[in-house]
Design a protein around this motif. Sequence first.
Motif, PDB file in Angstrom:
ATOM      1  N   GLY A  64      12.659  -1.862 -39.257  1.00  6.71           N
ATOM      2  CA  GLY A  64      13.208  -1.165 -38.104  1.00  6.71           C
ATOM      3  C   GLY A  64      13.426  -2.087 -36.926  1.00  6.71           C
ATOM      4  N   PHE A  65      14.496  -1.830 -36.156  1.00  2.81           N
ATOM      5  CA  PHE A  65      14.822  -2.599 -34.960  1.00  2.81           C
ATOM      6  C   PHE A  65      15.060  -1.632 -33.807  1.00  2.81           C
ATOM      7  N   THR A  66      14.574  -1.975 -32.623  1.00  5.14           N
ATOM      8  CA  THR A  66      14.880  -1.200 -31.426  1.00  5.14           C
ATOM      9  C   THR A  66      15.392  -2.139 -30.349  1.00  5.14           C
ATOM     10  N   LEU A  67      16.623  -1.914 -29.923  1.00  3.05           N
ATOM     11  CA  LEU A  67      17.242  -2.693 -28.851  1.00  3.05           C
ATOM     12  C   LEU A  67      17.061  -1.917 -27.551  1.00  3.05           C
ATOM     13  N   TYR A  68      16.643  -2.589 -26.473  1.00  2.00           N
ATOM     14  CA  TYR A  68      16.329  -1.854 -25.253  1.00  2.00           C
ATOM     15  C   TYR A  68      16.624  -2.665 -24.002  1.00  2.00           C
ATOM     16  N   ASN A  69      16.756  -1.927 -22.902  1.00  2.00           N
ATOM     17  CA  ASN A  69      16.796  -2.536 -21.569  1.00  2.00           C
ATOM     18  C   ASN A  69      15.953  -1.662 -20.646  1.00  2.00           C
ATOM     19  N   ASP A  70      14.897  -2.256 -20.060  1.00  2.26           N
ATOM     20  CA  ASP A  70      13.976  -1.555 -19.165  1.00  2.26           C
ATOM     21  C   ASP A  70      14.154  -2.105 -17.757  1.00  2.26           C
ATOM     22  N   TYR A  71      14.511  -1.214 -16.817  1.00  2.00           N
ATOM     23  CA  TYR A  71      14.744  -1.635 -15.437  1.00  2.00           C
ATOM     24  C   TYR A  71      13.754  -0.950 -14.510  1.00  2.00           C
ATOM     25  N   GLY A  72      13.172  -1.707 -13.582  1.00  2.00           N
ATOM     26  CA  GLY A  72      12.250  -1.145 -12.607  1.00  2.00           C
ATOM     27  C   GLY A  72      12.456  -1.738 -11.228  1.00  2.00           C
ATOM     28  N   LEU A  73      12.338  -0.894 -10.208  1.00  2.23           N
ATOM     29  CA  LEU A  73      12.468  -1.315  -8.817  1.00  2.23           C
ATOM     30  C   LEU A  73      11.339  -0.681  -8.019  1.00  2.23           C
ATOM     31  N   VAL A  74      10.638  -1.478  -7.201  1.00  2.98           N
ATOM     32  CA  VAL A  74       9.589  -0.988  -6.313  1.00  2.98           C
ATOM     33  C   VAL A  74      10.031  -1.272  -4.887  1.00  2.98           C
ATOM     34  N   THR A 123       0.803  -1.213   0.000  1.00  2.00           N
ATOM     35  CA  THR A 123       0.000   0.000   0.000  1.00  2.00           C
ATOM     36  C   THR A 123       0.843   1.274   0.000  1.00  2.00           C
ATOM     37  N   GLU A 124       2.144   1.170   0.280  1.00  2.00           N
ATOM     38  CA  GLU A 124       3.023   2.334   0.228  1.00  2.00           C
ATOM     39  C   GLU A 124       4.360   1.905  -0.354  1.00  2.00           C
ATOM     40  N   ALA A 125       4.828   2.645  -1.344  1.00  2.00           N
ATOM     41  CA  ALA A 125       6.102   2.283  -1.963  1.00  2.00           C
ATOM     42  C   ALA A 125       6.607   3.435  -2.820  1.00  2.00           C
ATOM     43  N   THR A 126       7.884   3.360  -3.144  1.00  2.00           N
ATOM     44  CA  THR A 126       8.509   4.264  -4.103  1.00  2.00           C
ATOM     45  C   THR A 126       9.061   3.422  -5.239  1.00  2.00           C
ATOM     46  N   GLY A 127       8.755   3.822  -6.464  1.00  2.00           N
ATOM     47  CA  GLY A 127       9.213   3.082  -7.633  1.00  2.00           C
ATOM     48  C   GLY A 127      10.229   3.868  -8.432  1.00  2.00           C
ATOM     49  N   TYR A 128      11.194   3.138  -9.013  1.00  2.00           N
ATOM     50  CA  TYR A 128      12.248   3.759  -9.810  1.00  2.00           C
ATOM     51  C   TYR A 128      12.319   3.038 -11.152  1.00  2.00           C
ATOM     52  N   ASN A 129      12.359   3.799 -12.238  1.00  2.00           N
ATOM     53  CA  ASN A 129      12.446   3.224 -13.577  1.00  2.00           C
ATOM     54  C   ASN A 129      13.519   3.929 -14.383  1.00  2.00           C
ATOM     55  N   LEU A 130      14.337   3.126 -15.065  1.00  2.00           N
ATOM     56  CA  LEU A 130      15.389   3.669 -15.929  1.00  2.00           C
ATOM     57  C   LEU A 130      15.492   2.772 -17.157  1.00  2.00           C
ATOM     58  N   ASN A 131      15.221   3.339 -18.336  1.00  2.00           N
ATOM     59  CA  ASN A 131      15.182   2.565 -19.580  1.00  2.00           C
ATOM     60  C   ASN A 131      16.093   3.205 -20.621  1.00  2.00           C
ATOM     61  N   LEU A 132      16.802   2.366 -21.374  1.00  2.00           N
ATOM     62  CA  LEU A 132      17.672   2.841 -22.447  1.00  2.00           C
ATOM     63  C   LEU A 132      17.366   2.055 -23.710  1.00  2.00           C
ATOM     64  N   ALA A 133      17.231   2.767 -24.845  1.00  2.00           N
ATOM     65  CA  ALA A 133      16.899   2.107 -26.108  1.00  2.00           C
ATOM     66  C   ALA A 133      17.701   2.735 -27.243  1.00  2.00           C
ATOM     67  N   ARG A 134      17.964   1.908 -28.267  1.00  2.00           N
ATOM     68  CA  ARG A 134      18.675   2.366 -29.465  1.00  2.00           C
ATOM     69  C   ARG A 134      17.943   1.816 -30.688  1.00  2.00           C
ATOM     70  N   HIS A 135      17.510   2.725 -31.591  1.00  2.00           N
ATOM     71  CA  HIS A 135      16.762   2.330 -32.777  1.00  2.00           C
ATOM     72  C   HIS A 135      17.690   2.217 -33.979  1.00  2.00           C
ATOM     73  N   PHE A 136      17.406   1.215 -34.836  1.00  2.00           N
ATOM     74  CA  PHE A 136      18.173   1.001 -36.064  1.00  2.00           C
ATOM     75  C   PHE A 136      17.200   0.918 -37.240  1.00  2.00           C
ATOM     76  N   ASP A 137      17.440   1.706 -38.270  1.00  2.00           N
ATOM     77  CA  ASP A 137      16.674   1.617 -39.514  1.00  2.00           C
ATOM     78  C   ASP A 137      17.485   0.863 -40.553  1.00  2.00           C
ATOM     79  N   THR A 138      16.864  -0.130 -41.193  1.00  2.00           N
ATOM     80  CA  THR A 138      17.524  -0.895 -42.234  1.00  2.00           C
ATOM     81  C   THR A 138      16.616  -0.966 -43.451  1.00  2.00           C
ATOM     82  N   SER A 139      17.151  -1.460 -44.548  1.00  2.00           N
ATOM     83  CA  SER A 139      16.330  -1.617 -45.753  1.00  2.00           C
ATOM     84  C   SER A 139      15.256  -2.682 -45.563  1.00  2.00           C
ATOM     85  N   TRP A 140      15.452  -3.563 -44.600  1.00  2.00           N
ATOM     86  CA  TRP A 140      14.472  -4.628 -44.347  1.00  2.00           C
ATOM     87  C   TRP A 140      13.346  -4.150 -43.441  1.00  2.00           C
TER      88      TRP A 140
END
Length: 360
Positions: A285-295, A266-283
């Motif tokens: 689109g790709f996005t590589l990511y890491n999503d981190y969360g702590l409650v 019923t009471e908490a503090t949450g932290y989120n930090l996400n990093l992503a990198r997008h790549f465009d190709t002739s085929w």
Amino acid sequence: MNKMKLVSLLALTQFTLTPLVHAAPADDGMNFGGFLRANYGWKDYSDASKDKGGDFAFDALSLTYDGMIDGVGLSADYRIANGLNYVKRAYGYMNFGDTTQVQVGIVKVPFGKQGFVSNSYWFSTNYYLGFEDDYDAGVKLVYDRDQWHLDLAYFASAEYGPGTADRYAADIIGDNEESNQVNARLVYTLPLDQGHLKLGASVEIGQLYHAELSDNGDRQAYAVHADLQLGPWNLQAQVTDYHIDSADKADTVTVGVVGARYDIATEATGYNLNLARHFDTSWGGFTLYNDYGLVSPDGKGQDDSMQNVFGVSVNRGPIWAYFDYIVGDNMTFAGGPGVGLSNPDSPTDSRININVGYYF
């Protein structure tokens, strides 16, 4: 708790949201669309999953409508998935000039970073607490001018009553019922040479009616958030603090989402930090990511919940796919019983999830 229902339904939001402020078409008209998705999941903490080599199944069918007739707009999204069917969003809207829109119905709750605090199919820890991609029944004002964005909203209740967990987004259910909720969010966008920096703050205040005690509790949530886009790189950060004071003074409340029920602190503090990198190709689109969360809960004897999602999303024409590796500690749908609960011996668990969809 039916964990497989979430495996079958979590991909239902990405790339299907309507803009926060709709631009009225040159001519009145309507647009129908949706998607069809399939899902594969493998869990290292389930002997049955490992013995079978994972589970592959139909995920969901979405049917959407967006249009404007005689100056009045309608946006709706209806979902059919794994024995469930429900409305994700359904609201009417009117635009006032180029800056203001009023929405009435089942609308998106303006809290936290605009869009998603995540890049993956699995969403962030906020989704499981009811603070990401949530939809409730009420009225919302959306204001965009220059570099400022403002949302003000009032919600009389959740989109469905407290007796069912069959719903798209996480809400408090059971003996407690969400009511009379007010939201405000302010975002400032700083243009950069190769992108932007969006800085914002959100507030949510509401009541919590306890049916057995016939009494109201209250709840508050606050968040600060940032979204940095530099060329193909994207960095997302958010800190969320929430307090739920139920009439029975319990340390946990029950949450329902996509047919599943679980408890959260019923009471908490949450932290989120996400990093992503997008790549465009002739085929495609790709996005590589890491999503981190702590409650991190405030209750005595309760323990942190952690979730990390490393993955890649792939897009080619109408096809979208997510390939995610999820690691969780004391985290619901990743081997844990809920979010922020007392579970000191909870092991770190992991799962693989692949979701492929065709959008039309």
